[in-house]
Structure formats: structure tokens, C-alpha cells
Design a protein around this motif. Structure first.
Motif, PDB file in Angstrom:
ATOM      1  N   TYR A  98      -1.788  -5.979   0.310  1.00  0.00           N
ATOM      2  CA  TYR A  98      -1.118  -7.075   1.017  1.00  0.00           C
ATOM      3  C   TYR A  98      -0.518  -8.113   0.071  1.00  0.00           C
ATOM      4  O   TYR A  98       0.211  -8.995   0.516  1.00  0.00           O
ATOM      5  CB  TYR A  98      -2.065  -7.710   2.035  1.00  0.00           C
ATOM      6  N   ASN A  99      -0.800  -7.974  -1.218  1.00  0.00           N
ATOM      7  CA  ASN A  99      -0.118  -8.810  -2.203  1.00  0.00           C
ATOM      8  C   ASN A  99       1.158  -8.156  -2.729  1.00  0.00           C
ATOM      9  O   ASN A  99       1.880  -8.750  -3.516  1.00  0.00           O
ATOM     10  CB  ASN A  99      -1.054  -9.118  -3.384  1.00  0.00           C
ATOM     11  N   MET A 100       1.415  -6.923  -2.292  1.00  0.00           N
ATOM     12  CA  MET A 100       2.624  -6.196  -2.681  1.00  0.00           C
ATOM     13  C   MET A 100       3.708  -6.404  -1.627  1.00  0.00           C
ATOM     14  O   MET A 100       3.421  -6.651  -0.456  1.00  0.00           O
ATOM     15  CB  MET A 100       2.330  -4.687  -2.802  1.00  0.00           C
ATOM     16  N   ARG A 101       4.970  -6.307  -2.057  1.00  0.00           N
ATOM     17  CA  ARG A 101       6.044  -6.206  -1.075  1.00  0.00           C
ATOM     18  C   ARG A 101       5.929  -4.829  -0.441  1.00  0.00           C
ATOM     19  O   ARG A 101       5.620  -3.840  -1.123  1.00  0.00           O
ATOM     20  CB  ARG A 101       7.404  -6.365  -1.745  1.00  0.00           C
ATOM     21  N   PRO A 102       6.139  -4.706   0.871  1.00  0.00           N
ATOM     22  CA  PRO A 102       5.954  -3.402   1.519  1.00  0.00           C
ATOM     23  C   PRO A 102       6.656  -2.256   0.806  1.00  0.00           C
ATOM     24  O   PRO A 102       6.073  -1.173   0.636  1.00  0.00           O
ATOM     25  CB  PRO A 102       6.534  -3.630   2.924  1.00  0.00           C
ATOM     26  N   ILE A 103       7.883  -2.465   0.352  1.00  0.00           N
ATOM     27  CA  ILE A 103       8.641  -1.382  -0.259  1.00  0.00           C
ATOM     28  C   ILE A 103       7.982  -0.899  -1.550  1.00  0.00           C
ATOM     29  O   ILE A 103       8.215   0.238  -1.993  1.00  0.00           O
ATOM     30  CB  ILE A 103      10.093  -1.832  -0.523  1.00  0.00           C
ATOM     31  N   GLU A 104       7.137  -1.736  -2.157  1.00  0.00           N
ATOM     32  CA  GLU A 104       6.472  -1.342  -3.402  1.00  0.00           C
ATOM     33  C   GLU A 104       5.448  -0.229  -3.186  1.00  0.00           C
ATOM     34  O   GLU A 104       4.993   0.389  -4.149  1.00  0.00           O
ATOM     35  CB  GLU A 104       5.807  -2.553  -4.054  1.00  0.00           C
ATOM     36  N   LEU A 105       5.103   0.059  -1.936  1.00  0.00           N
ATOM     37  CA  LEU A 105       4.216   1.193  -1.669  1.00  0.00           C
ATOM     38  C   LEU A 105       4.851   2.499  -2.136  1.00  0.00           C
ATOM     39  O   LEU A 105       4.155   3.481  -2.383  1.00  0.00           O
ATOM     40  CB  LEU A 105       3.891   1.275  -0.167  1.00  0.00           C
ATOM     41  N   ALA A 106       6.170   2.514  -2.284  1.00  0.00           N
ATOM     42  CA  ALA A 106       6.855   3.710  -2.786  1.00  0.00           C
ATOM     43  C   ALA A 106       6.396   4.079  -4.194  1.00  0.00           C
ATOM     44  O   ALA A 106       6.565   5.231  -4.614  1.00  0.00           O
ATOM     45  CB  ALA A 106       8.368   3.502  -2.767  1.00  0.00           C
ATOM     46  N   THR A 107       5.809   3.134  -4.914  1.00  0.00           N
ATOM     47  CA  THR A 107       5.331   3.445  -6.273  1.00  0.00           C
ATOM     48  C   THR A 107       4.168   4.440  -6.249  1.00  0.00           C
ATOM     49  O   THR A 107       3.829   5.021  -7.290  1.00  0.00           O
ATOM     50  CB  THR A 107       4.889   2.175  -7.026  1.00  0.00           C
ATOM     51  N   PHE A 108       3.543   4.639  -5.072  1.00  0.00           N
ATOM     52  CA  PHE A 108       2.462   5.618  -4.966  1.00  0.00           C
ATOM     53  C   PHE A 108       2.997   7.038  -4.769  1.00  0.00           C
ATOM     54  O   PHE A 108       2.232   8.000  -4.878  1.00  0.00           O
ATOM     55  CB  PHE A 108       1.524   5.283  -3.796  1.00  0.00           C
ATOM     56  N   ALA A 109       4.277   7.182  -4.436  1.00  0.00           N
ATOM     57  CA  ALA A 109       4.831   8.510  -4.152  1.00  0.00           C
ATOM     58  C   ALA A 109       4.644   9.483  -5.312  1.00  0.00           C
ATOM     59  O   ALA A 109       4.254  10.638  -5.089  1.00  0.00           O
ATOM     60  CB  ALA A 109       6.299   8.402  -3.766  1.00  0.00           C
ATOM     61  N   PRO A 110       4.901   9.080  -6.575  1.00  0.00           N
ATOM     62  CA  PRO A 110       4.669  10.029  -7.672  1.00  0.00           C
ATOM     63  C   PRO A 110       3.219  10.481  -7.776  1.00  0.00           C
ATOM     64  O   PRO A 110       2.939  11.599  -8.230  1.00  0.00           O
ATOM     65  CB  PRO A 110       5.082   9.230  -8.918  1.00  0.00           C
ATOM     66  N   LEU A 111       2.294   9.630  -7.345  1.00  0.00           N
ATOM     67  CA  LEU A 111       0.876  10.006  -7.376  1.00  0.00           C
ATOM     68  C   LEU A 111       0.593  11.091  -6.341  1.00  0.00           C
ATOM     69  O   LEU A 111      -0.200  12.000  -6.585  1.00  0.00           O
ATOM     70  CB  LEU A 111       0.000   8.779  -7.100  1.00  0.00           C
ATOM     71  N   VAL A 112       1.243  10.984  -5.177  1.00  0.00           N
ATOM     72  CA  VAL A 112       1.081  12.013  -4.142  1.00  0.00           C
ATOM     73  C   VAL A 112       1.607  13.344  -4.668  1.00  0.00           C
ATOM     74  O   VAL A 112       0.966  14.387  -4.518  1.00  0.00           O
ATOM     75  CB  VAL A 112       1.821  11.621  -2.850  1.00  0.00           C
ATOM     76  N   ILE A 113       2.751  13.317  -5.293  1.00  0.00           N
ATOM     77  CA  ILE A 113       3.345  14.540  -5.835  1.00  0.00           C
ATOM     78  C   ILE A 113       2.469  15.118  -6.943  1.00  0.00           C
ATOM     79  O   ILE A 113       2.242  16.332  -7.002  1.00  0.00           O
ATOM     80  CB  ILE A 113       4.764  14.246  -6.352  1.00  0.00           C
ATOM     81  N   GLY A 125       4.128   6.876   0.038  1.00  0.00           N
ATOM     82  CA  GLY A 125       3.242   5.853  -0.510  1.00  0.00           C
ATOM     83  C   GLY A 125       2.436   5.152   0.560  1.00  0.00           C
ATOM     84  O   GLY A 125       1.234   4.884   0.376  1.00  0.00           O
ATOM     85  N   HIS A 126       3.076   4.838   1.678  1.00  0.00           N
ATOM     86  CA  HIS A 126       2.388   4.169   2.787  1.00  0.00           C
ATOM     87  C   HIS A 126       1.266   5.044   3.329  1.00  0.00           C
ATOM     88  O   HIS A 126       0.128   4.585   3.535  1.00  0.00           O
ATOM     89  CB  HIS A 126       3.415   3.871   3.886  1.00  0.00           C
ATOM     90  N   HIS A 127       1.578   6.333   3.533  1.00  0.00           N
ATOM     91  CA  HIS A 127       0.557   7.225   4.084  1.00  0.00           C
ATOM     92  C   HIS A 127      -0.516   7.579   3.064  1.00  0.00           C
ATOM     93  O   HIS A 127      -1.661   7.872   3.447  1.00  0.00           O
ATOM     94  CB  HIS A 127       1.220   8.469   4.675  1.00  0.00           C
ATOM     95  N   ALA A 128      -0.189   7.512   1.794  1.00  0.00           N
ATOM     96  CA  ALA A 128      -1.232   7.664   0.776  1.00  0.00           C
ATOM     97  C   ALA A 128      -2.203   6.494   0.860  1.00  0.00           C
ATOM     98  O   ALA A 128      -3.429   6.680   0.778  1.00  0.00           O
ATOM     99  CB  ALA A 128      -0.599   7.729  -0.608  1.00  0.00           C
ATOM    100  N   ALA A 129      -1.675   5.283   1.024  1.00  0.00           N
ATOM    101  CA  ALA A 129      -2.538   4.102   1.146  1.00  0.00           C
ATOM    102  C   ALA A 129      -3.428   4.197   2.381  1.00  0.00           C
ATOM    103  O   ALA A 129      -4.610   3.829   2.353  1.00  0.00           O
ATOM    104  CB  ALA A 129      -1.685   2.838   1.195  1.00  0.00           C
ATOM    105  N   ILE A 130      -2.874   4.689   3.485  1.00  0.00           N
ATOM    106  CA  ILE A 130      -3.665   4.873   4.708  1.00  0.00           C
ATOM    107  C   ILE A 130      -4.774   5.891   4.468  1.00  0.00           C
ATOM    108  O   ILE A 130      -5.932   5.697   4.895  1.00  0.00           O
ATOM    109  CB  ILE A 130      -2.749   5.326   5.860  1.00  0.00           C
ATOM    110  N   ALA A 131      -4.447   6.991   3.763  1.00  0.00           N
ATOM    111  CA  ALA A 131      -5.448   8.025   3.497  1.00  0.00           C
ATOM    112  C   ALA A 131      -6.558   7.509   2.595  1.00  0.00           C
ATOM    113  O   ALA A 131      -7.748   7.830   2.804  1.00  0.00           O
ATOM    114  CB  ALA A 131      -4.766   9.229   2.845  1.00  0.00           C
ATOM    115  N   VAL A 132      -6.212   6.689   1.604  1.00  0.00           N
ATOM    116  CA  VAL A 132      -7.219   6.106   0.711  1.00  0.00           C
ATOM    117  C   VAL A 132      -8.139   5.169   1.489  1.00  0.00           C
ATOM    118  O   VAL A 132      -9.363   5.192   1.311  1.00  0.00           O
ATOM    119  CB  VAL A 132      -6.540   5.367  -0.461  1.00  0.00           C
ATOM    120  N   THR A 133      -7.575   4.359   2.359  1.00  0.00           N
ATOM    121  CA  THR A 133      -8.385   3.456   3.185  1.00  0.00           C
ATOM    122  C   THR A 133      -9.364   4.242   4.039  1.00  0.00           C
ATOM    123  O   THR A 133     -10.557   3.912   4.117  1.00  0.00           O
ATOM    124  CB  THR A 133      -7.471   2.598   4.086  1.00  0.00           C
TER     125      THR A 133
END
Length: 330
Positions: free
Chosen positions: A210-225, A157-165
Motif C-alpha cells: 500500500y506504499n507502492m503506486r498500484p502500477i508498480e505491482l507490475a515489477t513482480f511480473a518478472p518474478l512470476v515468469i 504482479g497484482h495476482h502474485a501479490a494476492i497469492a502471496v497474501t
């Protein structure tokens, strides 16, 4: 009053509690949000776990003498959370000890009565462990999102966010992840510019992240898959698989037999992982025995029973699995 044991599998995303009698019969179940104290404030983590236990005890009939409570829990130990749990469980009828062990400790006994084997997992967190004589002997990674968890749901999820940015800024390749992640956050893409000259969608995206808790970036993992046919997403999934394969190589003892258990919401979608692990096993002269586990709740029950000096063999394990499934379908 019923005498029973309370077993709870606590991960980064879910907490699942089970009340079971000494014969392995499931009496009640409860589920709540994740209770990992590394990714939640201790009061929130404790509240989620207690809520899951309350539901399980209520389903068991409410009047329960809990002779032992065992938590198979992800994340670092936290004294304040333990104090809250102790207080909450005593109110539910806990008359015996409260025991804490790692959530990975519950993976192997969820699918096998064997007391030796390996676990490779990727959910919110990730890593690999070696189990010998029923105890965790070695751990690779599983250090939390600040220190590791490479190849985990958070990592993806974190690296998906980096790629989107990078894609929105034009310094990275275009990717299907942009539409998927922005759509998940309900951010519209337009040609407008924000006051700081960034693309308006990027400005909204940065604010949302930045309004999310860092761990909530994991919610993007299913989107990557889901987007794994996209080149950027495919590279992320492939790298996550490489991390987990390396974790297994580091924890693997060629002299020790035993099943390899794959678990976690991300690992079960890594199509190349089982074959890669099988290759490592065959090279060491082993016949691959690779099993999947959805969660560690069955294993938490097995650990609780074993701590109560109850032998859990293969027949008992299958009874526990059937009892939990039977109550879940009611």
C-alpha cells in the motif's frame, strides 16, 4: 542548424526518444522512466518524456529544428501533460506540430513496412489491435489496469501479490512466489506475530504494497515468469496467455492478411502464445507470420516520417533499424 523529427515511444515502464533526419538516419537517442499518464501524475509523466527528449536532442548536437514531434503513448490523454510537453518540446526546438497516437500504433511499423496486420502485446498493459491502411481499426482491452489489461505485467504482479497474501495467511497454497516477492521487497519471513495478530511478514508485506503506486505491482511480473515451474505461478502465466489469445481471436478478421506482431516484456516470455495464435491463423487458411518486437521506438520513427509525407518502404525501414542500432552501440 539541423532539421529533424522527434519520435518518442512512451510505455508504462520506459520512454524512449529518437531524433531522426528525413532520410531515416538516427541522430540521437534518450531513455527515461515510463510516461503513461494513466499510471503517473501528469507532471511526472511529462517530466520523464521531456527528459528522454532532452537526452536525444543533446546527442544530436543540441541545435535542432524539430519540424514534427510524434508520441506513441500508452494511457489516457491528459490535457495538463500535453501542455507541459508542448512547452518542453518548444524549448528543445520544436517548430512544427506535436502529434499523439497510441503506443500500440507503433508496433507493426517497428518490424514491417506493411500497413495491415495485428498486434498482441503484454507489458505493463495488454491487449490486441487490428491495423488496416496504417490506422488502428479495432482494439481489444488496453483499457488500463483499473478497467482491464488482463494478462499484463500489472495483472500478473497484482495476482502474485494476492497469492502471496493467501499463502502467508494459510488460506491459499504455498508457492515459490512468497519467497521471491518478499525477497524482492526485503521482507524477512519469521514465526513472529505483529500487533494485529497477523504474521509479521504479512503485516510488513501489506504495508509495503500500500506504499507502492498500484502500477508498480507490475515489477513482480518478472518474478512470476522466473518462478513458472511453481504451480501457482504457472497457473497465472497460463491464464495470462489465455487472455491474450482471446484478445487476438476477438480482433482477428479472417478476411485480412498481415503479420501478427507480439510485443511487450511479458508477451515475449509466453512460450505458448505464438503457437496458439498460429493455430487461429491456420484455421482461417492463413500462413502464420508472427514477429516479435522489443519496443515501439522504430515504429514511432516510421510514423513520424509518414506524417511528414515521407514514404517508408522495407528498404527504408531496415535503414532506420540499422541506424538506431548503430548509434546505440556507440
Amino acid at each position: 542548424m539541423i532539421t529533424a523529427l522527434l519520435a518518442i515511444d512512451v510505455g508504462g515502464s520506459n520512454s524512449r526518444a529518437i531524433v531522426v533526419d528525413r532520410r531515416g538516419n538516427c541522430l540521437g537517442q534518450g531513455r527515461n522512466r515510463g510516461g503513461n499518464p494513466g499510471s503517473n501524475p501528469p507532471e511526472q509523466a511529462a517530466a520523464a518524456i521531456i527528459a528522454a527528449a532532452q537526452t536525444a536532442v543533446a546527442q544530436a548536437g543540441g541545435a535542432v529544428d524539430i519540424s514534427l514531434a510524434l508520441l506513441a503513448i500508452a494511457g489516457p490523454r491528459n490535457a495538463e501533460m500535453r501542455r507541459r510537453l508542448e512547452e518542453g518540446f518548444r524549448a528543445l526546438g520544436l517548430s512544427g506540430p506535436l502529434l499523439l497516437t497510441g503506443d500500440t500504433h507503433a508496433m507493426l511499423p517497428s518490424v514491417s513496412a506493411a500497413t495491415e496486420g495485428y498486434c498482441v502485446f503484454s507489458g505493463t498493459g495488454s491487449g490486441a489491435v487490428r491495423v488496416r491502411h496504417g490506422e488502428t481499426e479495432a482494439v481489444i482491452d488496453a483499457a488500463g489496469y483499473l478497467l482491464g489489461d488482463l494478462g499484463s505485467g500489472y495483472w500478473l504482479g497484482h495476482h502474485a501479490a494476492i497469492a502471496v497474501t493467501a499463502a502467508l495467511e494459510g488460506r491459499g497454497p504455498e508457492t515459490a512466489l512468497t519467497e521471491a516477492v518478499l525477497g524482492h521487497l526485503r521482507i524477512a519471513v519469521s514465526g513472529e506475530r505483529a500487533a494485529d495478530s497477523r504474521p509479521e511478514a504479512l503485516r510488513h508485506f501489506i504495508d509495503a504494497i500500500y506504499n507502492m503506486r498500484p502500477i508498480e505491482l507490475a515489477t513482480f511480473a518478472p518474478l512470476v515468469i522466473a518462478c513458472r515451474d511453481d504451480a501457482v505461478a504457472a497457473q497465472l502465466v497460463a491464464q495470462a496467455e489465455r487472455y491474450l489469445i482471446e484478445d487476438f481471436r476477438l480482433v482477428f478478421d479472417p478476411a485480412m492478411l498481415g503479420p501478427v506482431v507480439l510485443g511487450g516484456s511479458v508477451a515475449t516470455h509466453m512460450s505458448n502464445l505464438p503457437a496458439a495464435i498460429a493455430e487461429v491463423l491456420r484455421a482461417a487458411g492463413h500462413t502464420p507470420d508472427i514477429r516479435l518486437v522489443k519496443d515501439g521506438s522504430v515504429g514511432a520513427v516510421v510514423l513520424a516520417l509518414r506524417h511528414a509525407d515521407i514514404i517508408v518502404d522495407e528498404a527504408m525501414l531496415q535503414k532506420i533499424i540499422a541506424s538506431i542500432a548503430g548509434l546505440s552501440s556507440v
